[in-house]
Design a protein around this motif. Structure first.
Motif, PDB file in Angstrom:
ATOM      1  N   ASN A   1      15.739   7.156 -12.016  1.00  0.00           N
ATOM      2  CA  ASN A   1      16.265   7.261 -13.385  1.00  0.00           C
ATOM      3  C   ASN A   1      15.263   7.884 -14.346  1.00  0.00           C
ATOM      4  OD1 ASN A   1      18.788   6.101 -12.829  1.00  0.00           O
ATOM      5  ND2 ASN A   1      17.901   4.053 -12.955  1.00  0.00           N
ATOM      6  N   ASN A   2      13.964   7.600 -14.129  1.00  0.00           N
ATOM      7  CA  ASN A   2      12.959   8.138 -15.049  1.00  0.00           C
ATOM      8  C   ASN A   2      11.866   8.935 -14.334  1.00  0.00           C
ATOM      9  OD1 ASN A   2      11.242   6.194 -13.917  1.00  0.00           O
ATOM     10  ND2 ASN A   2      11.596   4.734 -15.580  1.00  0.00           N
ATOM     11  N   GLY A   3      11.907   8.993 -12.998  1.00  0.00           N
ATOM     12  CA  GLY A   3      10.939   9.766 -12.233  1.00  0.00           C
ATOM     13  C   GLY A   3       9.574   9.120 -12.100  1.00  0.00           C
ATOM     14  N   LYS A   4       9.423   7.899 -12.603  1.00  0.00           N
ATOM     15  CA  LYS A   4       8.117   7.245 -12.528  1.00  0.00           C
ATOM     16  C   LYS A   4       7.879   6.688 -11.131  1.00  0.00           C
ATOM     17  CE  LYS A   4       7.773   6.162 -17.386  1.00  0.00           C
ATOM     18  NZ  LYS A   4       7.634   5.122 -18.408  1.00  0.00           N
ATOM     19  N   VAL A   5       6.625   6.780 -10.702  1.00  0.00           N
ATOM     20  CA  VAL A   5       6.215   6.293  -9.383  1.00  0.00           C
ATOM     21  C   VAL A   5       5.299   5.089  -9.603  1.00  0.00           C
ATOM     22  CG1 VAL A   5       5.003   6.867  -7.247  1.00  0.00           C
ATOM     23  CG2 VAL A   5       6.398   8.603  -8.396  1.00  0.00           C
ATOM     24  N   TYR A   6       5.589   4.012  -8.876  1.00  0.00           N
ATOM     25  CA  TYR A   6       4.847   2.770  -9.002  1.00  0.00           C
ATOM     26  C   TYR A   6       4.277   2.366  -7.642  1.00  0.00           C
ATOM     27  CZ  TYR A   6       7.781   2.480 -13.170  1.00  0.00           C
ATOM     28  OH  TYR A   6       8.423   2.749 -14.352  1.00  0.00           O
ATOM     29  N   LYS A   7       3.196   1.596  -7.662  1.00  0.00           N
ATOM     30  CA  LYS A   7       2.744   0.947  -6.442  1.00  0.00           C
ATOM     31  C   LYS A   7       3.848  -0.042  -6.058  1.00  0.00           C
ATOM     32  CE  LYS A   7      -2.195   1.211  -7.357  1.00  0.00           C
ATOM     33  NZ  LYS A   7      -3.430   0.423  -7.572  1.00  0.00           N
TER      34      LYS A   7
ATOM     35  N   TYR B   1       4.909  -1.924  -9.449  1.00  0.00           N
ATOM     36  CA  TYR B   1       3.936  -2.327 -10.460  1.00  0.00           C
ATOM     37  C   TYR B   1       2.942  -1.209 -10.744  1.00  0.00           C
ATOM     38  CZ  TYR B   1       1.015  -3.274  -6.362  1.00  0.00           C
ATOM     39  OH  TYR B   1       0.320  -3.162  -5.184  1.00  0.00           O
ATOM     40  N   ILE B   2       2.247  -1.371 -11.862  1.00  0.00           N
ATOM     41  CA  ILE B   2       1.190  -0.443 -12.264  1.00  0.00           C
ATOM     42  C   ILE B   2      -0.123  -1.215 -12.224  1.00  0.00           C
ATOM     43  CG2 ILE B   2       0.275   0.965 -14.158  1.00  0.00           C
ATOM     44  CD1 ILE B   2       3.167   1.240 -15.152  1.00  0.00           C
ATOM     45  N   GLY B   3      -1.113  -0.701 -11.537  1.00  0.00           N
ATOM     46  CA  GLY B   3      -2.414  -1.367 -11.484  1.00  0.00           C
ATOM     47  C   GLY B   3      -2.364  -2.634 -10.648  1.00  0.00           C
TER      48      GLY B   3
ATOM     49  N   ASP C   1       0.809  -1.222   0.000  1.00  0.00           N
ATOM     50  CA  ASP C   1       0.000   0.000   0.000  1.00  0.00           C
ATOM     51  C   ASP C   1       0.839   1.268   0.000  1.00  0.00           C
ATOM     52  OD1 ASP C   1      -2.415  -1.330  -0.138  1.00  0.00           O
ATOM     53  OD2 ASP C   1      -2.642  -1.450   2.031  1.00  0.00           O
ATOM     54  N   GLY C   2       2.053   1.191  -0.525  1.00  0.00           N
ATOM     55  CA  GLY C   2       2.901   2.369  -0.645  1.00  0.00           C
ATOM     56  C   GLY C   2       3.376   2.510  -2.073  1.00  0.00           C
ATOM     57  N   THR C   3       4.394   3.341  -2.247  1.00  0.00           N
ATOM     58  CA  THR C   3       4.924   3.588  -3.588  1.00  0.00           C
ATOM     59  C   THR C   3       6.447   3.484  -3.599  1.00  0.00           C
ATOM     60  OG1 THR C   3       5.089   5.975  -3.224  1.00  0.00           O
ATOM     61  CG2 THR C   3       3.026   5.151  -4.204  1.00  0.00           C
ATOM     62  N   ILE C   4       6.970   3.290  -4.808  1.00  0.00           N
ATOM     63  CA  ILE C   4       8.408   3.342  -5.039  1.00  0.00           C
ATOM     64  C   ILE C   4       8.630   4.181  -6.284  1.00  0.00           C
ATOM     65  CG2 ILE C   4       8.463   1.192  -6.383  1.00  0.00           C
ATOM     66  CD1 ILE C   4      11.258   0.689  -5.053  1.00  0.00           C
ATOM     67  N   MET C   5       9.668   5.005  -6.249  1.00  0.00           N
ATOM     68  CA  MET C   5       9.988   5.860  -7.386  1.00  0.00           C
ATOM     69  C   MET C   5      11.315   5.414  -7.988  1.00  0.00           C
ATOM     70  SD  MET C   5      10.562   9.969  -7.662  1.00  0.00           S
ATOM     71  CE  MET C   5      11.781   9.910  -6.397  1.00  0.00           C
ATOM     72  N   ASP C   6      11.356   5.389  -9.300  1.00  0.00           N
ATOM     73  CA  ASP C   6      12.597   5.104 -10.017  1.00  0.00           C
ATOM     74  C   ASP C   6      13.251   6.444 -10.330  1.00  0.00           C
ATOM     75  OD1 ASP C   6      14.624   4.509 -11.802  1.00  0.00           O
ATOM     76  OD2 ASP C   6      13.420   3.103 -12.979  1.00  0.00           O
TER      77      ASP C   6
ATOM     78  N   ARG D   1       7.748  -5.372 -12.057  1.00  0.00           N
ATOM     79  CA  ARG D   1       9.003  -6.108 -11.991  1.00  0.00           C
ATOM     80  C   ARG D   1       9.469  -6.183 -10.542  1.00  0.00           C
ATOM     81  NH1 ARG D   1      12.582  -1.264 -14.283  1.00  0.00           N
ATOM     82  NH2 ARG D   1      13.605  -0.736 -12.343  1.00  0.00           N
ATOM     83  N   THR D   2      10.212  -7.232 -10.263  1.00  0.00           N
ATOM     84  CA  THR D   2      10.729  -7.466  -8.917  1.00  0.00           C
ATOM     85  C   THR D   2      12.251  -7.430  -8.951  1.00  0.00           C
ATOM     86  OG1 THR D   2       8.842  -8.855  -8.353  1.00  0.00           O
ATOM     87  CG2 THR D   2      10.794  -9.083  -6.980  1.00  0.00           C
ATOM     88  N   GLN D   3      12.827  -6.736  -7.990  1.00  0.00           N
ATOM     89  CA  GLN D   3      14.267  -6.755  -7.776  1.00  0.00           C
ATOM     90  C   GLN D   3      14.514  -7.441  -6.437  1.00  0.00           C
ATOM     91  OE1 GLN D   3      15.778  -2.737  -7.738  1.00  0.00           O
ATOM     92  NE2 GLN D   3      15.986  -2.695  -9.954  1.00  0.00           N
TER      93      GLN D   3
END
Length: 142
Positions: A104-110, A126-128, A97-102, A134-136
């Protein structure tokens, strides 16, 4: 009798150490494309939620990079010190229920994270639906 007591003590310590495993601490991130270590992220708890901040950038050439593609208040801030994981809440064995930001590209994902043993952390952005992402796997830094 001493052997039984010693065995019981070792079992109790093992159970307690497994129960004490926690996502907080420092974690080494790995680049998906190159397989090289990128940074150290410190995961911490604040007001009952989990956050992750970049505390070290391992490539000397990128240590002073700013996040020019980041949204909102993070735009043009140094990547070093940037909080990239925000607002995760514990739900059983995982935090979600949080977010992670990349940065490198500024995108925010669940996001959700989950321990995979004491020294590995699965981090999924992830999106949606969680199937679209993707998993790291990050490794704990001692």
């Amino acid at each position: 009798m001493k052997k039984i007591l010693l065995t019981f003590s070792l079992i109790a310590l093992t159970v307690m150490s497994v129960a004490a495993q926690d996502v907080t601490g420092k974690w080494k991130t790995i680049d998906d494309e190159t397989g090289e270590a990128k940074s150290i992220v410190e995961i911490y708890k604040q007001n009952g939620k989990v956050y992750g901040k970049i505390v070290e950038i391992l490539n000397p050439a990128k240590r002073n990079v700013k996040c020019d593609k980041c949204p909102g208040e993070d735009k043009n801030k140094p990547v070093l010190g940037l909080v990239i994981i925000k607002g995760l809440e514990k739900d059983g064995d995982e935090y979600n229920d949080g977010t992670i930001m990349d940065p490198n590209n500024g995108k925010v994902y669940k996001c959700y994270i989950e321990l995979d043993g004491p020294n590995k952390l699965d981090v999924r952005g992830y999106i949606g639906f969680s199937l679209l992402g993707r998993t790291q796997t990050w490794t704990r830094v001692e």
